[in-house]
Write a protein that holds these residues in place. Sequence first.
Motif, PDB file in Angstrom:
ATOM      1  N   VAL A 149       6.534   1.382  -1.198  1.00 39.47           N
ATOM      2  CA  VAL A 149       6.307   2.837  -1.256  1.00 39.47           C
ATOM      3  C   VAL A 149       7.388   3.546  -0.445  1.00 39.47           C
ATOM      4  CG1 VAL A 149       3.825   2.538  -1.581  1.00 39.47           C
ATOM      5  CG2 VAL A 149       4.735   2.919   0.728  1.00 39.47           C
ATOM      6  N   LYS A 150       7.355   4.843  -0.532  1.00 47.08           N
ATOM      7  CA  LYS A 150       8.320   5.672   0.188  1.00 47.08           C
ATOM      8  C   LYS A 150       8.249   5.338   1.675  1.00 47.08           C
ATOM      9  CE  LYS A 150       9.471  10.592   0.099  1.00 47.08           C
ATOM     10  NZ  LYS A 150      10.702  10.496  -0.698  1.00 47.08           N
ATOM     11  N   ALA A 151       9.413   5.149   2.303  1.00 43.45           N
ATOM     12  CA  ALA A 151       9.444   4.762   3.711  1.00 43.45           C
ATOM     13  C   ALA A 151       8.927   5.891   4.596  1.00 43.45           C
ATOM     14  CB  ALA A 151      10.868   4.388   4.109  1.00 43.45           C
ATOM     15  N   ILE A 175      15.790  -4.748   1.132  1.00 42.30           N
ATOM     16  CA  ILE A 175      16.098  -5.119  -0.252  1.00 42.30           C
ATOM     17  C   ILE A 175      17.221  -4.216  -0.739  1.00 42.30           C
ATOM     18  CG2 ILE A 175      15.214  -5.305  -2.619  1.00 42.30           C
ATOM     19  CD1 ILE A 175      12.480  -5.883  -1.529  1.00 42.30           C
ATOM     20  N   GLY A 185       2.766  -0.014  -5.066  1.00 43.43           N
ATOM     21  CA  GLY A 185       3.863   0.949  -5.056  1.00 43.43           C
ATOM     22  C   GLY A 185       4.746   0.619  -6.237  1.00 43.43           C
ATOM     23  N   LEU A 186       4.490   1.278  -7.359  1.00 45.01           N
ATOM     24  CA  LEU A 186       5.154   0.872  -8.604  1.00 45.01           C
ATOM     25  C   LEU A 186       6.104   1.948  -9.132  1.00 45.01           C
ATOM     26  CD1 LEU A 186       2.071  -0.837 -10.311  1.00 45.01           C
ATOM     27  CD2 LEU A 186       3.937  -1.950  -9.058  1.00 45.01           C
ATOM     28  N   ALA A 242       0.349   4.637   5.860  1.00 46.91           N
ATOM     29  CA  ALA A 242      -0.898   4.914   5.142  1.00 46.91           C
ATOM     30  C   ALA A 242      -1.338   3.691   4.340  1.00 46.91           C
ATOM     31  CB  ALA A 242      -0.719   6.127   4.213  1.00 46.91           C
ATOM     32  N   GLU A 286      17.715  -0.216  -8.375  1.00 50.19           N
ATOM     33  CA  GLU A 286      16.810  -0.478  -9.477  1.00 50.19           C
ATOM     34  C   GLU A 286      17.176  -1.758 -10.245  1.00 50.19           C
ATOM     35  OE1 GLU A 286      15.741   2.406 -13.094  1.00 50.19           O
ATOM     36  OE2 GLU A 286      16.765   3.360 -11.429  1.00 50.19           O
ATOM     37  N   GLY A 343      10.463  -1.546   1.628  1.00 52.06           N
ATOM     38  CA  GLY A 343      11.087  -0.217   1.647  1.00 52.06           C
ATOM     39  C   GLY A 343      12.192  -0.139   2.684  1.00 52.06           C
ATOM     40  N   ASN A 344      12.847   1.003   2.724  1.00 51.71           N
ATOM     41  CA  ASN A 344      13.931   1.204   3.688  1.00 51.71           C
ATOM     42  C   ASN A 344      13.381   1.716   5.015  1.00 51.71           C
ATOM     43  OD1 ASN A 344      16.394   0.335   2.738  1.00 51.71           O
ATOM     44  ND2 ASN A 344      16.745   2.204   1.554  1.00 51.71           N
ATOM     45  N   GLY A 397       9.406  -0.942  -6.991  1.00 49.89           N
ATOM     46  CA  GLY A 397       8.240  -1.821  -7.043  1.00 49.89           C
ATOM     47  C   GLY A 397       7.995  -2.357  -8.443  1.00 49.89           C
ATOM     48  N   THR A 423      -1.432   6.061  -7.698  1.00 51.78           N
ATOM     49  CA  THR A 423      -1.762   6.732  -8.953  1.00 51.78           C
ATOM     50  C   THR A 423      -1.830   5.666 -10.044  1.00 51.78           C
ATOM     51  OG1 THR A 423      -0.422   8.555  -8.131  1.00 51.78           O
ATOM     52  CG2 THR A 423      -1.090   8.652 -10.457  1.00 51.78           C
ATOM     53  N   VAL A 476      10.285   3.060  -9.250  1.00 48.84           N
ATOM     54  CA  VAL A 476      11.364   2.227  -9.823  1.00 48.84           C
ATOM     55  C   VAL A 476      11.515   0.864  -9.159  1.00 48.84           C
ATOM     56  CG1 VAL A 476      12.810   3.995 -10.890  1.00 48.84           C
ATOM     57  CG2 VAL A 476      13.034   3.573  -8.447  1.00 48.84           C
TER      58      VAL A 476
END
Length: 473
Positions: free
Chosen positions: A74-76, A127, A9-10, A82, A131, A101-102, A14, A34, A12
């Motif tokens: 990644v997005k929470a 966290i 999960g890269l 997934a 950024e 993540g949140n 990651g 991606t 901002v």
Amino acid sequence: QMARIGVTGLAVMGRNLARNLARHGHPVAVHNRTAARTKALVEEFGGEGTFLPAETAEQFVASLERPRRLVVMVKAGAPTDAVIDEFAPLLEPGDMIVDGGNAHFADTRRREAALRERGIHFVGAGISGGEEGALHGPSIMPGGSAESYEALGPLLEDIAAKVDGTPCCTHVGPDGAGHFVKMVHNGIEYSDMQLIAESYDLLRHAAGLSPAEIAEVFRTWNTGRLESYLIEITAEVLAHTDAATGEPFVDVVLDQAEQKGTGRWTVQTALDLGVPVGGIAEAVFARSVSGHADLREASRNLPGPDRAAAAGPGFADAVEKALYASKIVAYAQGFHEIQAGSAEYGWNIDAGAMATIWRGGCIIRARFLDRIRAAYEADPSTPTLLTDDHFAEALGDAQDAWREVVATAARLGIPAPGFATALAYYDSLRADRLPAALTQGQRDFFGAHTYRRVDRDGSFHTLWGGDRTEVTA
Ligand code: NBP
């Protein structure tokens, strides 16, 4: 070469976390759904340390030292599940998945339980710091097993912010404890921001100062007991001029505040736990009110007071006191929620340690947090921060000004829900008797809900519909 840790999960967060790890000399495996993001990271920042890029999940896992440390950024929500579903089958007992993540702490509890069945440590790590924090040192609030912290702690503490040499990272407690504390951190952040916004509004509309003048007031405050990141950036934002119009920036921004949900979660959870967090709730509602354009438009012509009465000299000092006092209340409420969550879920959270790791890296970082740490050091089991010697004295010293500010706001028709609810909380806790006795009487009258007496043990009911004698319930 093997990687000490991996980040998948890269975006901002990651990307900057991976760079922070690499810059500290930790070989880091990097992966993203991606692949272009992975490639871009290594191309742009490959010189900062050792990155081991992986295109597939299998490659990524194979490049990690054992036990494996895998950070998911990644997005929470569904994306987190997934990614867990994709990686868990490739892992072995003893490996660790860190969700940075949140996530909602309830999701973290669910995921931790499911992975524990398979012998995999799941670490929900809050966290904070955005950024910039992720790159230069965030505040990290990891939950999960004590065993996983032994393997992860040194790495996380290495990349966390430091204050007086102490890392802004500590083991918070089992399963969802870390994400719970991060949630409350964000709730307190909402409250802090709302109180600052009300201070600005009062200085502008009660004292008649310009945004540039108010920026100076905040700069001065930032050299005193209110010194904090949020006060510092407030001065920056207020001093900024819009390039297109030459107007103060704050005057060209649409006045509808948005939110991503962690403040709302803090309040929802507080309702479930029965913890009064009025300061945080009013902050969430204030954003909500601001966003209801239709409601505001429809209400624009409702009558208000004559605003001509301007606040006199010394008003800025009074606002500083109201802000400090209300901030003490906001933190007292947030820490109450942490202690209630800790008791409910058996997390055994050290409240003073939370104040310690919030001193740097995160959005609410402030000089003030040292005071909270000291308060818990003096009395670890205190039911409220308000009664700590320092805070009690500050509240006593501030109260006249605080009342004057709330009264001025009411008289001039300037909404100050944060200040007002904080003062009401203070006065409620102080009160000898609350009208809750009357509420109990009403409840007993209409619903036979019973009441307790001040002079005898037991539950009682008055026969309201009959001869009004009292019976033991
Ligand atoms: P985002 O929250 O914008 O998420 C983007 C990342 O999620 C990308 O790497 C994307 O991969 C990946 N992703 C998604 Br979306 N769905 C996926 C799926 N089904 N499978 C695999 N990967 C998936 O990134 P962020 O802003 O860096 O934040 C990351 C986490 O950190 C979030 O939980 C956020 O709430 C939290 N956080 C953010 C901040 C902040 O200041 N931004 C601060 C503190 C915490 P792709 O490149 O293939 O689309």
